[in-house]
Scaffold this motif. Sequence first.
Motif, mmCIF file in Angstrom:
data_model
loop_
_atom_site.group_PDB
_atom_site.id
_atom_site.type_symbol
_atom_site.label_atom_id
_atom_site.label_comp_id
_atom_site.label_asym_id
_atom_site.label_seq_id
_atom_site.Cartn_x
_atom_site.Cartn_y
_atom_site.Cartn_z
ATOM 1 N N HIS A 226 1.905 -6.538 4.438
ATOM 2 C CA HIS A 226 1.753 -6.679 2.982
ATOM 3 C C HIS A 226 0.554 -7.567 2.650
ATOM 4 O O HIS A 226 -0.218 -7.247 1.725
ATOM 5 C CB HIS A 226 3.031 -7.262 2.378
ATOM 6 C CG HIS A 226 2.890 -7.593 0.922
ATOM 7 N ND1 HIS A 226 2.819 -6.627 -0.061
ATOM 8 C CD2 HIS A 226 2.792 -8.810 0.299
ATOM 9 C CE1 HIS A 226 2.677 -7.223 -1.248
ATOM 10 N NE2 HIS A 226 2.664 -8.537 -1.048
ATOM 11 N N ARG A 227 0.397 -8.667 3.377
ATOM 12 C CA ARG A 227 -0.734 -9.562 3.121
ATOM 13 C C ARG A 227 -2.066 -8.841 3.347
ATOM 14 O O ARG A 227 -3.057 -9.129 2.681
ATOM 15 C CB ARG A 227 -0.639 -10.797 4.020
ATOM 16 C CG ARG A 227 0.469 -11.753 3.616
ATOM 17 C CD ARG A 227 0.343 -13.096 4.313
ATOM 18 N NE ARG A 227 0.565 -12.998 5.736
ATOM 19 C CZ ARG A 227 1.754 -13.094 6.327
ATOM 20 N NH1 ARG A 227 2.850 -13.260 5.569
ATOM 21 N NH2 ARG A 227 1.877 -13.014 7.634
ATOM 22 N N LYS A 228 -2.043 -7.889 4.265
ATOM 23 C CA LYS A 228 -3.259 -7.142 4.583
ATOM 24 C C LYS A 228 -3.574 -6.079 3.528
ATOM 25 O O LYS A 228 -4.745 -5.841 3.199
ATOM 26 C CB LYS A 228 -3.114 -6.490 5.961
ATOM 27 C CG LYS A 228 -4.360 -5.770 6.431
ATOM 28 C CD LYS A 228 -4.166 -5.237 7.859
ATOM 29 C CE LYS A 228 -5.431 -4.539 8.348
ATOM 30 N NZ LYS A 228 -5.248 -3.994 9.723
ATOM 31 N N TYR A 229 -2.507 -5.437 2.988
ATOM 32 C CA TYR A 229 -2.718 -4.292 2.091
ATOM 33 C C TYR A 229 -2.327 -4.561 0.629
ATOM 34 O O TYR A 229 -2.258 -3.622 -0.173
ATOM 35 C CB TYR A 229 -1.923 -3.085 2.605
ATOM 36 C CG TYR A 229 -2.366 -2.619 3.976
ATOM 37 C CD1 TYR A 229 -3.656 -2.151 4.190
ATOM 38 C CD2 TYR A 229 -1.486 -2.660 5.060
ATOM 39 C CE1 TYR A 229 -4.073 -1.725 5.448
ATOM 40 C CE2 TYR A 229 -1.882 -2.242 6.325
ATOM 41 C CZ TYR A 229 -3.173 -1.779 6.513
ATOM 42 O OH TYR A 229 -3.575 -1.362 7.761
ATOM 43 N N LYS A 230 -2.088 -5.803 0.284
ATOM 44 C CA LYS A 230 -1.615 -6.083 -1.089
ATOM 45 C C LYS A 230 -2.659 -5.762 -2.153
ATOM 46 O O LYS A 230 -2.314 -5.656 -3.342
ATOM 47 C CB LYS A 230 -1.171 -7.541 -1.196
ATOM 48 C CG LYS A 230 -2.282 -8.558 -0.973
ATOM 49 C CD LYS A 230 -1.713 -9.966 -1.042
ATOM 50 C CE LYS A 230 -2.808 -11.006 -0.796
ATOM 51 N NZ LYS A 230 -2.253 -12.373 -0.854
ATOM 52 N N SER A 231 -3.900 -5.595 -1.771
ATOM 53 C CA SER A 231 -4.930 -5.237 -2.752
ATOM 54 C C SER A 231 -4.828 -3.774 -3.166
ATOM 55 O O SER A 231 -5.420 -3.352 -4.168
ATOM 56 C CB SER A 231 -6.328 -5.514 -2.188
ATOM 57 O OG SER A 231 -6.553 -4.746 -1.015
ATOM 58 N N PHE A 232 -4.077 -2.982 -2.392
ATOM 59 C CA PHE A 232 -3.858 -1.575 -2.739
ATOM 60 C C PHE A 232 -2.613 -1.466 -3.632
ATOM 61 O O PHE A 232 -1.799 -2.392 -3.712
ATOM 62 C CB PHE A 232 -3.657 -0.730 -1.478
ATOM 63 C CG PHE A 232 -4.870 -0.691 -0.584
ATOM 64 C CD1 PHE A 232 -5.843 0.286 -0.754
ATOM 65 C CD2 PHE A 232 -5.044 -1.646 0.422
ATOM 66 C CE1 PHE A 232 -6.962 0.322 0.072
ATOM 67 C CE2 PHE A 232 -6.156 -1.618 1.240
ATOM 68 C CZ PHE A 232 -7.123 -0.638 1.076
ATOM 69 N N SER A 233 -2.465 -0.321 -4.260
ATOM 70 C CA SER A 233 -1.292 -0.152 -5.131
ATOM 71 C C SER A 233 -0.786 1.279 -5.067
ATOM 72 O O SER A 233 -1.467 2.180 -4.557
ATOM 73 C CB SER A 233 -1.658 -0.507 -6.582
ATOM 74 O OG SER A 233 -2.697 0.342 -7.055
ATOM 75 N N GLY A 234 0.435 1.466 -5.565
ATOM 76 C CA GLY A 234 1.002 2.792 -5.676
ATOM 77 C C GLY A 234 1.131 3.521 -4.347
ATOM 78 O O GLY A 234 1.522 2.944 -3.321
ATOM 79 N N TYR A 235 0.798 4.810 -4.411
ATOM 80 C CA TYR A 235 0.960 5.691 -3.248
ATOM 81 C C TYR A 235 0.133 5.205 -2.061
ATOM 82 O O TYR A 235 0.613 5.229 -0.915
ATOM 83 C CB TYR A 235 0.540 7.109 -3.638
ATOM 84 C CG TYR A 235 0.583 8.096 -2.500
ATOM 85 C CD1 TYR A 235 1.794 8.667 -2.096
ATOM 86 C CD2 TYR A 235 -0.583 8.456 -1.813
ATOM 87 C CE1 TYR A 235 1.838 9.573 -1.037
ATOM 88 C CE2 TYR A 235 -0.546 9.344 -0.749
ATOM 89 C CZ TYR A 235 0.662 9.901 -0.364
ATOM 90 O OH TYR A 235 0.707 10.789 0.682
ATOM 91 N N GLU A 236 -1.100 4.759 -2.322
ATOM 92 C CA GLU A 236 -1.986 4.325 -1.230
ATOM 93 C C GLU A 236 -1.406 3.126 -0.492
ATOM 94 O O GLU A 236 -1.442 3.058 0.730
ATOM 95 C CB GLU A 236 -3.365 3.988 -1.788
ATOM 96 C CG GLU A 236 -4.423 3.801 -0.707
ATOM 97 C CD GLU A 236 -5.813 3.594 -1.279
ATOM 98 O OE1 GLU A 236 -6.779 3.632 -0.487
ATOM 99 O OE2 GLU A 236 -5.933 3.384 -2.509
ATOM 100 N N TYR A 237 -0.843 2.189 -1.270
ATOM 101 C CA TYR A 237 -0.212 1.007 -0.661
ATOM 102 C C TYR A 237 0.947 1.421 0.230
ATOM 103 O O TYR A 237 1.078 0.981 1.380
ATOM 104 C CB TYR A 237 0.256 0.054 -1.758
ATOM 105 C CG TYR A 237 1.164 -1.056 -1.264
ATOM 106 C CD1 TYR A 237 0.648 -2.163 -0.607
ATOM 107 C CD2 TYR A 237 2.548 -0.968 -1.458
ATOM 108 C CE1 TYR A 237 1.493 -3.181 -0.159
ATOM 109 C CE2 TYR A 237 3.400 -1.970 -1.011
ATOM 110 C CZ TYR A 237 2.861 -3.071 -0.350
ATOM 111 O OH TYR A 237 3.692 -4.071 0.108
ATOM 112 N N LYS A 238 1.833 2.293 -0.284
ATOM 113 C CA LYS A 238 3.012 2.718 0.476
ATOM 114 C C LYS A 238 2.622 3.452 1.763
ATOM 115 O O LYS A 238 3.220 3.236 2.820
ATOM 116 C CB LYS A 238 3.895 3.620 -0.391
ATOM 117 C CG LYS A 238 4.671 2.867 -1.461
ATOM 118 C CD LYS A 238 5.594 3.808 -2.209
ATOM 119 C CE LYS A 238 6.423 3.052 -3.232
ATOM 120 N NZ LYS A 238 7.342 3.956 -3.965
ATOM 121 N N GLN A 239 1.615 4.313 1.693
ATOM 122 C CA GLN A 239 1.207 5.075 2.861
ATOM 123 C C GLN A 239 0.660 4.166 3.951
ATOM 124 O O GLN A 239 0.970 4.327 5.137
ATOM 125 C CB GLN A 239 0.154 6.123 2.475
ATOM 126 C CG GLN A 239 0.734 7.337 1.769
ATOM 127 C CD GLN A 239 1.794 8.028 2.614
ATOM 128 O OE1 GLN A 239 2.996 7.938 2.327
ATOM 129 N NE2 GLN A 239 1.370 8.716 3.667
#
Length: 265
Positions: A226-239
């Motif tokens: 999460h700390r690595k990908y928290k800048s993403f959101s929505g579908y992209e974050y989940k994938q």
Amino acid sequence: MSTITKISTQKNTSDRYNIFLDEKFAFGVDEEVLMRFQLQKGKELTELEITQIQYEDEIRKAFNASINYLSFRMRSESEIRSHLKKKEWEEPVIHAVLLKLNDRQYIDDLAFASAYVRTQVNGGKKGPGTIKQELKQKGIAGHYIEEALSKYDGEQQIDHAIQLGNKVAKQNSSLSERSLKQKIQQYLMTKGFSSDIISIAMEEVEFEKEDDAEWEAMQAQGEKAHRKYKSFSGYEYKQKMKQVLFRKGFAIEMIDRFLQEKEME
């Protein structure tokens, strides 16, 4: 023909002597060589005899260097050969020294291999594959290696593999059960254990986790992702989260649960 006109003890080594021929320093010799050739004042020497004496003295010096090298620990014949080559002794001298060492049983590659196996089994708990490779690198013949390794029975190998597996499991408790199992198997392979031994050992290694422990590991890895990908959101974050956590061995149901809880925060 030259005549020995003087023999004197060398200053720094009491067991070596300076030989003077026709009033001039000619060469130094070991005490053993001095006695074997019966060198004494007034003795006449031909050029051939002088060459032979000097050659035998080279052998004696190389022999003494080998004994000193052996004084620290057991050595294989190949190790001694390499050591003498580094000291720049010629091959005929090295060959003669190795013959002497073997005759006097100062070197014995089978005994060396057996001692090496015992040390590695008791100290490092290495598998036979790794030990075999290390002995090959030390120049031990294959039949000696096989004979030495025959003392390392399957029961010992399984016991050591289990101990090492449990150690890895304890050190990597944050991994998923699947990833942890893979890590243990890979580690045991690098330590030189066969697939059969690893398979048996894995039945005893304590890598399986209770549901709570697996969820705690999921949370630890999930927060890291999460700390690595928290800048993403929505579908992209989940994938991205699903991909990285699935690669780490977590079940998709557990990943979905973590993501759902993250959405509710």
